[in-house]
Design a protein around this motif. Structure first.
Motif, PDB file in Angstrom:
ATOM      1  N   ALA A  15      44.025  40.239  31.678  1.00  0.00           N
ATOM      2  CA  ALA A  15      43.104  39.255  32.252  1.00  0.00           C
ATOM      3  C   ALA A  15      43.268  39.184  33.779  1.00  0.00           C
ATOM      4  O   ALA A  15      42.296  38.968  34.505  1.00  0.00           O
ATOM      5  CB  ALA A  15      43.342  37.878  31.629  1.00  0.00           C
ATOM      6  N   TYR A  16      44.501  39.349  34.249  1.00  0.00           N
ATOM      7  CA  TYR A  16      44.736  39.329  35.700  1.00  0.00           C
ATOM      8  C   TYR A  16      44.150  40.581  36.365  1.00  0.00           C
ATOM      9  O   TYR A  16      43.504  40.490  37.424  1.00  0.00           O
ATOM     10  CB  TYR A  16      46.231  39.225  36.010  1.00  0.00           C
ATOM     11  CG  TYR A  16      46.507  39.209  37.485  1.00  0.00           C
ATOM     12  CD1 TYR A  16      46.317  38.060  38.237  1.00  0.00           C
ATOM     13  CD2 TYR A  16      46.903  40.363  38.149  1.00  0.00           C
ATOM     14  CE1 TYR A  16      46.527  38.049  39.606  1.00  0.00           C
ATOM     15  CE2 TYR A  16      47.115  40.366  39.516  1.00  0.00           C
ATOM     16  CZ  TYR A  16      46.927  39.211  40.235  1.00  0.00           C
ATOM     17  OH  TYR A  16      47.131  39.206  41.591  1.00  0.00           O
ATOM     18  N   TRP A  56      40.587  40.233  36.672  1.00  0.00           N
ATOM     19  CA  TRP A  56      40.264  39.315  37.771  1.00  0.00           C
ATOM     20  C   TRP A  56      40.259  40.055  39.121  1.00  0.00           C
ATOM     21  O   TRP A  56      39.430  39.772  39.990  1.00  0.00           O
ATOM     22  CB  TRP A  56      41.272  38.154  37.776  1.00  0.00           C
ATOM     23  CG  TRP A  56      41.125  37.195  38.913  1.00  0.00           C
ATOM     24  CD1 TRP A  56      40.210  36.185  39.028  1.00  0.00           C
ATOM     25  CD2 TRP A  56      41.915  37.144  40.103  1.00  0.00           C
ATOM     26  NE1 TRP A  56      40.395  35.506  40.213  1.00  0.00           N
ATOM     27  CE2 TRP A  56      41.428  36.070  40.885  1.00  0.00           C
ATOM     28  CE3 TRP A  56      43.004  37.892  40.583  1.00  0.00           C
ATOM     29  CZ2 TRP A  56      41.992  35.725  42.125  1.00  0.00           C
ATOM     30  CZ3 TRP A  56      43.557  37.555  41.815  1.00  0.00           C
ATOM     31  CH2 TRP A  56      43.046  36.490  42.573  1.00  0.00           C
ATOM     32  N   ALA A  79      41.962  40.985  46.053  1.00  0.00           N
ATOM     33  CA  ALA A  79      41.847  39.765  45.250  1.00  0.00           C
ATOM     34  C   ALA A  79      42.796  38.692  45.754  1.00  0.00           C
ATOM     35  O   ALA A  79      42.489  37.506  45.723  1.00  0.00           O
ATOM     36  CB  ALA A  79      42.147  40.077  43.786  1.00  0.00           C
ATOM     37  N   GLU A 100      37.099  40.028  41.666  1.00  0.00           N
ATOM     38  CA  GLU A 100      37.223  39.506  43.021  1.00  0.00           C
ATOM     39  C   GLU A 100      36.894  40.542  44.090  1.00  0.00           C
ATOM     40  O   GLU A 100      36.584  40.185  45.228  1.00  0.00           O
ATOM     41  CB  GLU A 100      38.642  38.969  43.256  1.00  0.00           C
ATOM     42  CG  GLU A 100      38.899  37.644  42.573  1.00  0.00           C
ATOM     43  CD  GLU A 100      37.980  36.549  43.086  1.00  0.00           C
ATOM     44  OE1 GLU A 100      37.853  36.411  44.307  1.00  0.00           O
ATOM     45  OE2 GLU A 100      37.385  35.835  42.261  1.00  0.00           O
TER      46      GLU A 100
END
Lengths: 115, 115, 115
Positions: B95-96, B99, B31, B103
């Motif tokens: 949330a990270y 992500w 990511a 990704e």
């Protein structure tokens, strides 16, 4: 599960990094933090691979306090979805790990008030 | 076992470090990545302790993608036996971490194509 | 439990950091080490939040050797309670991890004497 963690945060400005470190230690959510950088970050944004200058903040705390620490960083951080990751610490110098407990626990303040 | 890792790579040149970061993100094997340094590396070579300037690349991915990422770095890296180590991420901002999944997964490209 | 660790040490001087790295590798307590920095450390001292310039030393070894490595760093380090923390390595390039075994094991010296 180990009892200590190193929380790693990326942020785009040295002064903001310093304020994150200061506020976390000041609130006893962490025993200490180091700011590393500038570093060069690479990520995808709207289909393009982009780079940006950032700083990493390495924050030492107990696993117990880490949930509250992550919430604190989230609130203070200017990004919508900042990199905040938690890496386990499995050991090290016992006296240092004990110091993390003291600095992040309720006892620390009492001791400091007393001396 | 945690589901995310930070893969750490040492390499002797900033441009090569940037290319490793770019190619890993571009191929959706990671990511994001940060380049730290220059750092000073110390190691033994032919019985002598030597030092050299290097850069560290810190690459964020899922555990599932990490095997393919390590293979990719191995192929792109100029050393015979480069430092490529994988450190577990046990938590952080949900949330990270989500992500990172987006990704590095097949869904990310579809979404980006769409918008 | 993974078999390798990255031991992270904070110290206030680049030359002392270099000497820690050199002595650990020289004594076969570690395969290699990197010095990162300068970094900015934030911590509480006598009730005040202070900052200082330091360096981080990232030392790669086996879990088995890490106890002896921590003792060594403790003896060589000028602080009363230095930051010495050990982060697990869960994987990476097999040939590199095997090299850590060789560099920190008794076999390494024999091979080097022989060649």
């Amino acid at each position: 599960m180990p009892e200590y963690v190193q929380v790693q945060v990326a942020i785009d400005d040295r002064a903001k990094a310093a304020e994150l470190a200061r506020s976390a230690v000041s609130a006893r959510l962490a025993a200490c933090a180091q700011i590393v950088g500038p570093v060069t970050s690479t990520y995808r944004w709207k289909g393009q691979v982009e780079t940006a200058e950032e700083f990493l903040v390495l924050v030492k705390t107990t696993r117990e306090r880490s949930v509250e620490l992550v919430d604190h960083i989230r609130r203070e951080h200017p990004y919508e979805t900042p990199e905040i990751i938690s890496l386990p610490v499995e050991g090290g110098l016992d006296a240092y790990l004990h110091w993390i407990d003291e600095e992040t626990g309720p006892g620390g303040e009492a001791r400091e008030t007393g001396g």
